[in-house]
Enzyme design. Sequence first.
Site, PDB file in Angstrom:
ATOM      1  N   TYR A  23      40.912  36.848  43.182  1.00 55.02           N
ATOM      2  CA  TYR A  23      40.877  38.590  43.903  1.00 55.02           C
ATOM      3  C   TYR A  23      42.184  38.221  44.452  1.00 55.02           C
ATOM      4  O   TYR A  23      42.664  39.824  44.842  1.00 55.02           O
ATOM      5  CB  TYR A  23      39.912  39.057  44.289  1.00 55.02           C
ATOM      6  CG  TYR A  23      38.599  39.583  43.560  1.00 55.02           C
ATOM      7  CD1 TYR A  23      38.466  39.926  43.201  1.00 55.02           C
ATOM      8  CD2 TYR A  23      37.573  38.479  43.772  1.00 55.02           C
ATOM      9  CE1 TYR A  23      37.242  40.052  41.650  1.00 55.02           C
ATOM     10  CE2 TYR A  23      36.436  38.635  42.919  1.00 55.02           C
ATOM     11  CZ  TYR A  23      36.758  39.416  42.119  1.00 55.02           C
ATOM     12  OH  TYR A  23      35.642  39.194  41.132  1.00 55.02           O
ATOM     13  N   HIS A 102      41.016  46.700  37.407  1.00 54.49           N
ATOM     14  CA  HIS A 102      40.342  45.028  37.697  1.00 54.49           C
ATOM     15  C   HIS A 102      41.257  44.331  37.140  1.00 54.49           C
ATOM     16  O   HIS A 102      42.185  44.025  36.881  1.00 54.49           O
ATOM     17  CB  HIS A 102      39.533  44.258  36.155  1.00 54.49           C
ATOM     18  CG  HIS A 102      38.174  44.909  35.487  1.00 54.49           C
ATOM     19  ND1 HIS A 102      37.125  45.412  36.600  1.00 54.49           N
ATOM     20  CD2 HIS A 102      38.281  46.192  34.007  1.00 54.49           C
ATOM     21  CE1 HIS A 102      36.079  46.277  35.757  1.00 54.49           C
ATOM     22  NE2 HIS A 102      36.975  47.047  34.494  1.00 54.49           N
TER      23      HIS A 102
HETATM   24  C1  DHK Z   1      35.760  43.088  40.086  1.00 51.32           C
HETATM   25  C2  DHK Z   1      34.072  42.395  40.906  1.00 51.32           C
HETATM   26  O1  DHK Z   1      33.931  42.756  41.740  1.00 51.32           O
HETATM   27  C3  DHK Z   1      33.712  42.292  39.767  1.00 51.32           C
HETATM   28  O2  DHK Z   1      32.189  42.797  39.912  1.00 51.32           O
HETATM   29  C4  DHK Z   1      34.320  42.731  38.240  1.00 51.32           C
HETATM   30  C5  DHK Z   1      36.261  43.295  39.357  1.00 51.32           C
HETATM   31  C6  DHK Z   1      35.514  42.380  38.018  1.00 51.32           C
HETATM   32  C7  DHK Z   1      37.918  43.224  39.336  1.00 51.32           C
HETATM   33  O3  DHK Z   1      38.350  42.224  38.128  1.00 51.32           O
HETATM   34  O4  DHK Z   1      38.425  43.724  39.888  1.00 51.32           O
HETATM   35  O5  DHK Z   1      33.338  41.680  36.978  1.00 51.32           O
END
Ligand code: DHK
Length: 145
Positions: A23, A102
């Site tokens: 992330y 996402h």
């Molecule tokens: C963010 C989340 O919290 C996950 O549960 C999803 C998503 C993906 C993202 O890629 O921002 O599966």
Amino acid sequence: MKTIGILNGPNLNRLGKREPSVYGADTLADLERRLTGEAAALGVKVECFQSNHEGALIDKLHAWADAGVAGVAMNPGGYTHTSIALRDAVSSIAPIPVIEVHISNVHAREEFRHHSRTAGACVGVIAGLGLDGYSLALRNLAARK
Ligand code: DHK
């Protein structure tokens, strides 16, 4: 001036600390600051909201619709894959456009992330482009009539 809602679901308050290899290193505050600046340059305003609670996300979509937002960029987090109620909330605010964002490429991850329950109610989906996905969604929503 148009207002665009930026809706973030569960665990996105942990951006920067949460699995940075997936992330990224930027925090939610960094993201919201960035989008606020980009909105100003586009001549629109953003309103940002994050919650770990499904009902709070639904209530915010309803409130934004009643307040006349022009569109919403929404990352429902894990609710993407589970929530019929959130999908219904997106449908309930039609024709306000909602773009699903996402950060990660959900299609390159675990099987259970490959299906979105919410995407079918959205005008589009952006996945795998990191935080740029929110900026692209914002630009698209700002440009809509
Ligand atoms: C963010 C989340 O919290 C996950 O549960 C999803 C998503 C993906 C993202 O890629 O921002 O599966």
